[in-house]
Design a protein around this motif. Structure first.
Motif, PDB file in Angstrom:
ATOM      1  N   ILE A   1      42.317  44.752  -7.751  1.00 54.48           N
ATOM      2  CA  ILE A   1      42.756  44.751  -6.354  1.00 54.48           C
ATOM      3  C   ILE A   1      41.521  44.862  -5.469  1.00 54.48           C
ATOM      4  CG2 ILE A   1      44.132  45.950  -4.608  1.00 54.48           C
ATOM      5  CD1 ILE A   1      45.863  47.049  -6.792  1.00 54.48           C
TER       6      ILE A   1
ATOM      7  N   GLU B   1      44.895  40.402  -4.834  1.00 51.48           N
ATOM      8  CA  GLU B   1      45.126  41.067  -6.113  1.00 51.48           C
ATOM      9  C   GLU B   1      45.365  40.034  -7.212  1.00 51.48           C
ATOM     10  OE1 GLU B   1      48.278  44.019  -5.535  1.00 51.48           O
ATOM     11  OE2 GLU B   1      49.713  42.384  -5.575  1.00 51.48           O
TER      12      GLU B   1
ATOM     13  N   ASN C   1      55.485  40.737  -9.199  1.00 48.81           N
ATOM     14  CA  ASN C   1      55.680  41.969  -8.407  1.00 48.81           C
ATOM     15  C   ASN C   1      54.834  43.138  -8.906  1.00 48.81           C
ATOM     16  OD1 ASN C   1      57.672  40.596  -6.953  1.00 48.81           O
ATOM     17  ND2 ASN C   1      59.173  41.122  -8.550  1.00 48.81           N
TER      18      ASN C   1
ATOM     19  N   GLU D   1      53.251  45.371  -7.550  1.00 49.00           N
ATOM     20  CA  GLU D   1      53.369  46.649  -6.826  1.00 49.00           C
ATOM     21  C   GLU D   1      54.430  47.559  -7.438  1.00 49.00           C
ATOM     22  OE1 GLU D   1      53.645  43.660  -5.709  1.00 49.00           O
ATOM     23  OE2 GLU D   1      55.280  43.368  -4.270  1.00 49.00           O
TER      24      GLU D   1
ATOM     25  N   ARG E   1      50.805  53.336  -8.620  1.00 47.18           N
ATOM     26  CA  ARG E   1      50.144  53.368  -7.304  1.00 47.18           C
ATOM     27  C   ARG E   1      49.304  54.637  -7.150  1.00 47.18           C
ATOM     28  NH1 ARG E   1      49.114  49.547  -4.156  1.00 47.18           N
ATOM     29  NH2 ARG E   1      50.412  47.871  -4.796  1.00 47.18           N
TER      30      ARG E   1
ATOM     31  N   SER F   1      56.142  56.625 -10.574  1.00 43.67           N
ATOM     32  CA  SER F   1      55.881  55.316 -11.178  1.00 43.67           C
ATOM     33  C   SER F   1      55.494  55.463 -12.650  1.00 43.67           C
ATOM     34  CB  SER F   1      54.814  54.563 -10.396  1.00 43.67           C
ATOM     35  OG  SER F   1      53.688  55.374 -10.204  1.00 43.67           O
TER      36      SER F   1
END
Ligand SMILES: Nc1ncnc2c1ncn2[C@@H]1O[C@H](COP(=O)(O)OP(=O)(O)OP(=O)(O)O)[C@@H](O)[C@H]1O
Ligand SMILES: [Mg+2]
Length: 527
Positions: A64, A75, A87, A89, A94, A123
């Motif tokens: 990133i 990214e 996806n 993210e 994170r 996450s």
């Protein structure tokens, strides 16, 4: 699906653990090469990411890049099987990435769920992430991105050795990303400067992105508003008049006249009276005084096309105007004065004409204050597609033909052609096609007949062309060697060398220029 993935990971891990240094160096050198040749940052980072995943036993990897405010600029997210991670993210941790970006310290976790710092992360729990390596990408201590690698199926998959490798490799990625980014920034800057240049100086009518054309447009913008006399050289149809107009209309003279005169198209005695005017009785039929172009262009610009066609007597008069702005109308003793900028053009080799005493060298130096050489179209073939689009748009508007496009075969033919008549010829070809086409697609049958037959002959005689080229090269090699030898013997004296070769001076001199030979280098040569 899960089984397949963990099997893949296992095979890869074994491979990596056994991988020898050679493999690593090879990959690094490949990325290094792509840095030089590959202009897109994205492609460089994808191949760097794939290499890192492959050599580190990771299952997924992400690079990133952030802007100054920490916003994600870019990214690259990849799976072990070299597919993009959709996806990303929602697929990565994170909290780990944020920590590395903020602290600038690397994170190396053998089992993220056991780590007190991270085991509360939603996450990590949701994605069941086990092994993680996350490192900052830095340039001069400034963090501009992170590399993140994880594995969800093998606990403690990353060994110290893997971690060290990733660390080393991420330094390399930092450098690669930084260079690629700078390159991109530079390109964006060049593009925007170029479009600024075009809009500022209304160069919209001059089509050309080839570096040689961009150089010329830059020069036009620099010298337009000066008083410098300009000599534009270039083959017929390369755009000499177009450039002369651009210079005039970007100068403070733009409100006054721009007068183009084709010196080659007007008989000599008529040209003199056209340029300088005449007084009543100057010659039979001169019943009234007449002003010439130099007077009418006062305050403006005169474009003298084919200036090499001027007679020696007119050349003297032109020189006088250039030096002092003074002239006498035909048949008059009164001195007139004019303030005119002169732009001259020729498609002849003036130096050759000077050596044949057909063109005055003092006039040449006076005209040649700024020297512009327009490249023939065959030397900037990359401009052909945009020129075609430009002419298609113009003519189809003019003739209400709607949207037109070229068939693949037509495009190939047009790209393969050498255009001895340069841009004018291409313009005429497009015009011809537009006149004939009745649908939306321009086919080869809509191109001029000579053009198609030339191309047919060309393709069927490809071998012949190769042979001719080879022969031409051999002849040129021979000529060059021969001229060098003559110059060696004459110790750099061109006339002696020409005599020795039995070639006329101008012809010999032309070849010296053609092969870029520097006669003075032979002045002290011992033979
Ligand atoms: N870079 C260009 N972009 C768009 N049109 C061009 C360009 N160069 C030339 N043309 C077009 O090609 C035609 C020939 O250009 P121009 O008359 O300026 O050439 P020239 O060098 O003066 O030719 P000649 O030596 O025969 O007088 C014109 O219609 C011009 O608009
Ligand atoms: Mg012209």
């Amino acid at each position: 699906m899960l089984n397949i993935k963990s099997k893949r990971t296992k095979i890869s891990a074994e491979k990596v653990n056994n991988s020898d240094q050679f493999e690593v160096y090879k990959k690094i050198s490949e990325i290094g090469k792509s840095l030089i040749t590959e202009p897109e940052v994205e492609k460089i980072l994808i191949s760097a990411m794939d290499t890192m995943i492959e050599l580190s036993s990771a299952e997924r990897g992400i690079i990133i890049l952030f802007d100054n405010e920490g916003k994600i600029l870019f990214e690259t997210a990849r799976y072990l099987d070299k597919q993009d991670l959709k996806n990303p993210e929602f697929e990565i941790s994170r909290s780990i990435i944020e920590k590395v970006r903020k602290d600038g310290h690397e994170v190396f976790l053998r089992n993220a769920l056991d780590e007190s710092l991270f085991n509360k992360s939603h996450s990590i729990a949701r994605l069941k992430i086990l092994s993680v390596i996350c490192l900052p990408l830095k340039h001069k201590d400034k963090i501009f991105g992170v590399v993140y690698l994880d594995n969800r199926s093998v606990l403690g998959v990353f060994k110290e050795k893997n971690f060290q490798f990733v660390k080393e490799f991420s330094d390399f990625i930092s450098l690669a990303a930084h260079i690629a980014f700078e390159k991109n920034k530079l390109k964006v800057k060049i593009d925007s400067l170029e479009s600024e240049l075009r809009s500022k100086y209304s160069f919209d009518l001059i089509i050309g992105h080839h570096p040689k054309m961009v150089e010329i447009l830059k020069l036009v913008s620099q010298i337009s508003n000066t008083e410098a006399t300009i000599l534009i050289q270039g083959e017929s149809g390369t755009g000499k008049e177009l450039i002369a107009r651009a210079i005039h209309f970007n100068s403070h003279r733009k409100e006054k006249a721009f007068i183009p005169i084709n010196c080659g198209a007007i008989p000599e005695n008529l040209l003199e009276s056209e340029l300088f005017g005449y007084v009543r009785g100057a010659f039979t039929g001169a019943t009234i005084d007449k002003t010439g172009w130099f007077e009418r262009a006062n305050g403006g610009t005169i474009f003298l096309d084919e200036v090499s066609e001027m007679s020696p007597a007119l050349q003297v008069k032109l020189l006088r105007i250039l030096q002092s702005g003074e002239y006498n109308p035909v048949g008059s003793c009164t001195i007139h004065f004019t303030d005119v900028r002169i732009i001259a053009a020729t498609n002849n080799n003036l130096k050759e004409l000077i050596s044949n005493h057909k063109f005055r060298d003092d006039l040449y130096y006076r005209l040649n204050i700024i020297d512009m050489n327009l490249p023939p179209l065959r030397e900037r073939k990359s401009d052909i597609p945009i020129l075609i689009q430009h002419f298609l748009r113009n003519f189809s508007n003019q003739y209400h033909k709607g949207d037109l496009r070229l068939s693949k075969r037509t495009e190939d033919l047009l790209l393969d052609y050498d255009y001895p008549g340069n841009v004018r010829e291409l313009e005429n070809i497009v015009l011809h096609a537009i006149a004939l086409v009745d649908g939306e697609v321009i086919e080869p049958k809509h191109l001029p007949g000579h053009f198609i037959s030339e191309n047919k002959i060309k393709s069927s005689n490809l071998e012949l062309k190769k042979f001719r080229n080879a022969k031409q090269r051999m002849v040129e090699d021979f000529e060059k060697d021969y001229i060098i030898n003559c110059l060696k013997v004459s110790k750099g004296n061109i006339s002696k060398a020409a005599q020795m070769a039995g070639i006329q001076f101008a012809n010999f001199y032309g070849k010296v220029k053609k092969y870029r030979i520097e006669p003075f280098e032979f002045r002290s040569t011992n033979t």
